[in-house]
Motif scaffolding. Structure first.
Motif, PDB file in Angstrom:
ATOM      1  N   VAL A 130      -3.519 -12.371  -8.056  1.00 12.61           N
ATOM      2  CA  VAL A 130      -3.297 -11.206  -7.032  1.00 12.61           C
ATOM      3  C   VAL A 130      -3.001 -10.017  -7.962  1.00 12.61           C
ATOM      4  O   VAL A 130      -2.023 -10.019  -9.107  1.00 12.61           O
ATOM      5  N   THR A 131      -3.683  -8.923  -7.801  1.00 11.13           N
ATOM      6  CA  THR A 131      -3.266  -7.636  -8.209  1.00 11.13           C
ATOM      7  C   THR A 131      -2.626  -7.003  -7.310  1.00 11.13           C
ATOM      8  O   THR A 131      -2.979  -6.620  -6.168  1.00 11.13           O
ATOM      9  N   PRO A 132      -1.116  -6.538  -7.578  1.00 11.56           N
ATOM     10  CA  PRO A 132      -0.301  -5.775  -6.782  1.00 11.56           C
ATOM     11  C   PRO A 132      -0.559  -4.242  -7.108  1.00 11.56           C
ATOM     12  O   PRO A 132      -0.230  -3.786  -8.241  1.00 11.56           O
ATOM     13  N   VAL A 133      -0.800  -3.515  -6.060  1.00 11.44           N
ATOM     14  CA  VAL A 133      -1.265  -2.110  -6.135  1.00 11.44           C
ATOM     15  C   VAL A 133      -0.242  -1.472  -5.407  1.00 11.44           C
ATOM     16  O   VAL A 133       0.062  -1.485  -4.186  1.00 11.44           O
ATOM     17  N   VAL A 134       0.381  -0.176  -6.191  1.00 13.62           N
ATOM     18  CA  VAL A 134       1.701   0.417  -5.422  1.00 13.62           C
ATOM     19  C   VAL A 134       1.174   1.769  -4.935  1.00 13.62           C
ATOM     20  O   VAL A 134       0.259   2.284  -5.746  1.00 13.62           O
ATOM     21  N   GLU A 178      -7.929  -1.964  -6.403  1.00 11.52           N
ATOM     22  CA  GLU A 178      -7.480  -0.521  -5.636  1.00 11.52           C
ATOM     23  C   GLU A 178      -8.196  -0.678  -4.156  1.00 11.52           C
ATOM     24  O   GLU A 178      -7.756  -0.647  -3.324  1.00 11.52           O
ATOM     25  N   ASP A 179      -9.528  -0.905  -4.224  1.00 11.17           N
ATOM     26  CA  ASP A 179     -10.596  -0.663  -3.133  1.00 11.17           C
ATOM     27  C   ASP A 179     -10.112  -2.003  -2.249  1.00 11.17           C
ATOM     28  O   ASP A 179      -9.886  -1.828  -1.069  1.00 11.17           O
ATOM     29  N   THR A 180      -9.858  -3.042  -2.818  1.00  8.50           N
ATOM     30  CA  THR A 180      -9.519  -4.328  -2.052  1.00  8.50           C
ATOM     31  C   THR A 180      -8.294  -4.094  -1.261  1.00  8.50           C
ATOM     32  O   THR A 180      -8.321  -4.384  -0.017  1.00  8.50           O
ATOM     33  N   ALA A 181      -7.380  -3.586  -2.092  1.00  9.44           N
ATOM     34  CA  ALA A 181      -5.920  -3.385  -1.158  1.00  9.44           C
ATOM     35  C   ALA A 181      -6.079  -2.314  -0.345  1.00  9.44           C
ATOM     36  O   ALA A 181      -5.390  -2.676   0.657  1.00  9.44           O
ATOM     37  N   LEU A 182      -6.722  -1.408  -0.325  1.00  8.05           N
ATOM     38  CA  LEU A 182      -6.857  -0.242   0.711  1.00  8.05           C
ATOM     39  C   LEU A 182      -7.698  -0.842   1.923  1.00  8.05           C
ATOM     40  O   LEU A 182      -7.540  -0.563   2.917  1.00  8.05           O
ATOM     41  N   ARG A 183      -8.815  -1.505   1.539  1.00  9.31           N
ATOM     42  CA  ARG A 183      -9.823  -1.678   2.710  1.00  9.31           C
ATOM     43  C   ARG A 183      -8.783  -2.935   3.490  1.00  9.31           C
ATOM     44  O   ARG A 183      -8.911  -2.750   4.720  1.00  9.31           O
ATOM     45  N   GLU A 242      -9.780 -13.950  -7.136  1.00  7.68           N
ATOM     46  CA  GLU A 242      -9.469 -12.747  -7.098  1.00  7.68           C
ATOM     47  C   GLU A 242      -8.940 -12.165  -5.748  1.00  7.68           C
ATOM     48  O   GLU A 242      -9.662 -12.188  -4.659  1.00  7.68           O
ATOM     49  N   ALA A 243      -7.661 -11.496  -5.686  1.00  2.36           N
ATOM     50  CA  ALA A 243      -7.174 -10.618  -4.521  1.00  2.36           C
ATOM     51  C   ALA A 243      -6.423  -9.585  -5.033  1.00  2.36           C
ATOM     52  O   ALA A 243      -6.096  -9.369  -6.009  1.00  2.36           O
ATOM     53  N   ALA A 244      -5.902  -8.919  -3.861  1.00  3.86           N
ATOM     54  CA  ALA A 244      -5.211  -7.755  -4.347  1.00  3.86           C
ATOM     55  C   ALA A 244      -4.414  -7.104  -2.986  1.00  3.86           C
ATOM     56  O   ALA A 244      -4.714  -7.629  -1.846  1.00  3.86           O
ATOM     57  N   VAL A 245      -3.065  -6.878  -3.209  1.00  6.53           N
ATOM     58  CA  VAL A 245      -2.158  -6.655  -2.027  1.00  6.53           C
ATOM     59  C   VAL A 245      -1.928  -5.077  -2.243  1.00  6.53           C
ATOM     60  O   VAL A 245      -1.969  -4.616  -3.529  1.00  6.53           O
ATOM     61  N   LEU A 246      -1.471  -4.247  -1.173  1.00  2.68           N
ATOM     62  CA  LEU A 246      -0.788  -3.004  -1.407  1.00  2.68           C
ATOM     63  C   LEU A 246       0.663  -3.273  -1.212  1.00  2.68           C
ATOM     64  O   LEU A 246       1.155  -3.770  -0.334  1.00  2.68           O
ATOM     65  N   VAL A 247       1.400  -2.501  -2.328  1.00  6.91           N
ATOM     66  CA  VAL A 247       2.864  -2.625  -1.967  1.00  6.91           C
ATOM     67  C   VAL A 247       3.160  -1.220  -1.408  1.00  6.91           C
ATOM     68  O   VAL A 247       3.290  -0.281  -2.302  1.00  6.91           O
ATOM     69  N   PRO A 248       3.500  -0.960  -0.275  1.00  8.08           N
ATOM     70  CA  PRO A 248       3.647   0.293   0.671  1.00  8.08           C
ATOM     71  C   PRO A 248       4.932   0.619   0.419  1.00  8.08           C
ATOM     72  O   PRO A 248       5.964   0.071   0.879  1.00  8.08           O
ATOM     73  N   LEU A 249       5.216   1.938  -0.263  1.00  9.83           N
ATOM     74  CA  LEU A 249       6.511   2.618  -0.309  1.00  9.83           C
ATOM     75  C   LEU A 249       6.135   3.583   0.682  1.00  9.83           C
ATOM     76  O   LEU A 249       5.448   4.774   0.244  1.00  9.83           O
ATOM     77  N   VAL A 250       6.867   3.771   1.580  1.00 11.92           N
ATOM     78  CA  VAL A 250       7.003   4.941   2.801  1.00 11.92           C
ATOM     79  C   VAL A 250       8.133   5.827   2.590  1.00 11.92           C
ATOM     80  O   VAL A 250       9.272   5.583   2.431  1.00 11.92           O
ATOM     81  N   ASP A 251       7.622   7.125   2.418  1.00 13.74           N
ATOM     82  CA  ASP A 251       8.403   8.122   2.160  1.00 13.74           C
ATOM     83  C   ASP A 251       9.095   8.743   3.399  1.00 13.74           C
ATOM     84  O   ASP A 251       8.636   9.627   4.156  1.00 13.74           O
ATOM     85  N   ARG A 252      10.042   8.062   3.962  1.00 16.04           N
ATOM     86  CA  ARG A 252      10.928   8.520   5.119  1.00 16.04           C
ATOM     87  C   ARG A 252      12.016   9.556   4.917  1.00 16.04           C
ATOM     88  O   ARG A 252      12.555   9.600   3.563  1.00 16.04           O
ATOM     89  N   VAL A 269      -2.797   7.041   1.924  1.00 19.18           N
ATOM     90  CA  VAL A 269      -2.161   6.122   0.527  1.00 19.18           C
ATOM     91  C   VAL A 269      -2.388   6.919  -0.740  1.00 19.18           C
ATOM     92  O   VAL A 269      -3.446   7.230  -0.884  1.00 19.18           O
ATOM     93  N   ASP A 270      -1.223   7.199  -1.390  1.00 18.42           N
ATOM     94  CA  ASP A 270      -1.296   7.842  -2.860  1.00 18.42           C
ATOM     95  C   ASP A 270      -1.124   6.685  -3.766  1.00 18.42           C
ATOM     96  O   ASP A 270       0.132   6.375  -3.753  1.00 18.42           O
ATOM     97  N   VAL A 271      -2.488   5.992  -4.451  1.00 21.56           N
ATOM     98  CA  VAL A 271      -2.054   5.059  -5.324  1.00 21.56           C
ATOM     99  C   VAL A 271      -1.580   5.528  -6.546  1.00 21.56           C
ATOM    100  O   VAL A 271      -1.909   6.648  -7.023  1.00 21.56           O
ATOM    101  N   ILE A 272      -0.639   5.075  -6.800  1.00 21.42           N
ATOM    102  CA  ILE A 272       0.516   5.362  -8.231  1.00 21.42           C
ATOM    103  C   ILE A 272       0.246   4.326  -9.320  1.00 21.42           C
ATOM    104  O   ILE A 272       0.777   4.767 -10.495  1.00 21.42           O
ATOM    105  N   GLY A 273      -0.133   3.248  -9.124  1.00 15.57           N
ATOM    106  CA  GLY A 273      -0.219   2.328 -10.236  1.00 15.57           C
ATOM    107  C   GLY A 273      -0.024   0.929  -9.631  1.00 15.57           C
ATOM    108  O   GLY A 273      -0.436   0.620  -8.649  1.00 15.57           O
ATOM    109  N   ARG A 274      -0.183   0.100 -10.708  1.00 16.54           N
ATOM    110  CA  ARG A 274      -0.202  -1.528 -10.409  1.00 16.54           C
ATOM    111  C   ARG A 274       1.285  -1.943 -11.047  1.00 16.54           C
ATOM    112  O   ARG A 274       1.724  -1.579 -12.253  1.00 16.54           O
ATOM    113  N   LEU A 275       1.351  -3.412 -10.419  1.00 15.21           N
ATOM    114  CA  LEU A 275       2.273  -4.131 -11.004  1.00 15.21           C
ATOM    115  C   LEU A 275       1.319  -5.280 -11.814  1.00 15.21           C
ATOM    116  O   LEU A 275       0.368  -5.139 -11.892  1.00 15.21           O
TER     117      LEU A 275
END
Length: 204
Positions: free
Chosen positions: A124-128, A89-94, A42-52, A107-113
């Protein structure tokens, strides 16, 4: 797209039905490819969308060349789930804080892929998550060579993704790729970007 648009694609009333058991992976473009389903870690990643101010971007890391797995590749911040993690989510944020120094308060978590299976044996669980500047990036030099951002418009370009292939252990494997300037985003990361495109287009 705006952050409001992004949130609606994950949480709004018009979100297309999502099968919670949906699985994507390195097998998508390779019919007959078999994964070791009984040995997946089991693994997780953060898919980070940056509000520029100039528009949304996607944040990536360039892994160091000396790592034993995926050395030098472009990826999302993330890693293996530990026993003390309470959720994906905890894994991805850590992992994001450990790898690039960006704390979960940014980071404001809004969902998963969809869950993504890799040929290297990970589920892998991708956390957006939406990231709002300012934040300071401090890459861990043992894992990350560089942190960079790509405009979301590049990922959503109708000409993307490209389909490439290479020979792996005598077998030709096909995969998605997102070339950007001198960079080459491919493999599992590109597969997750295809999933992100589908969500934002309403085509889960």
């Amino acid at each position: 797209m705006t952050p409001i648009d992004i949130r609606r694609r994950f949480t709004g009333s018009d979100v297309p039905f999502r099968d919670p058991d949906a699985v994507r992976g390195d097998h998508d473009l390779n019919p007959g490819f078999r994964l070791p389903l009984d040995r997946l870690r089991e693994a997780a990643v953060l898919v980070p969308l940056v509000d520029r101010p100039e528009g949304l971007t996607v944040l990536f890391t360039q892994r160091t060349a000396h790592l034993s797995a995926h050395a030098g590749q472009i990826s999302f911040p993330g890693g293996r789930r530990e026993t003390y993690d309470t959720s994906s989510e905890d894994t991805a944020l850590r992992e994001t804080e450990e790898e690039i120094g960006v704390g979960r308060d940014h980071v404001d978590v809004i969902g998963r892929l969809d869950t993504y299976l890799t040929r290297t044996g990970f589920r892998v669980t991708p956390v957006v998550g939406l990231l709002t500047p300012p934040f300071v990036v401090s890459p861990d030099p043992t894992e990350v060579d560089e942190v960079f951002e790509v405009p979301l418009t590049v990922i959503l370009d109708p000409a993307m993704p490209e389909r490439h292939s290479r020979e792996v252990m005598g077998v030709r494997r096909f995969f998605y790729a997102f070339p950007y300037e001198q960079r080459y985003i491919w493999g599992a990361t590109a597969g997750m970007l295809v999933n992100l495109r589908d969500v934002l287009a309403g085509a889960r």
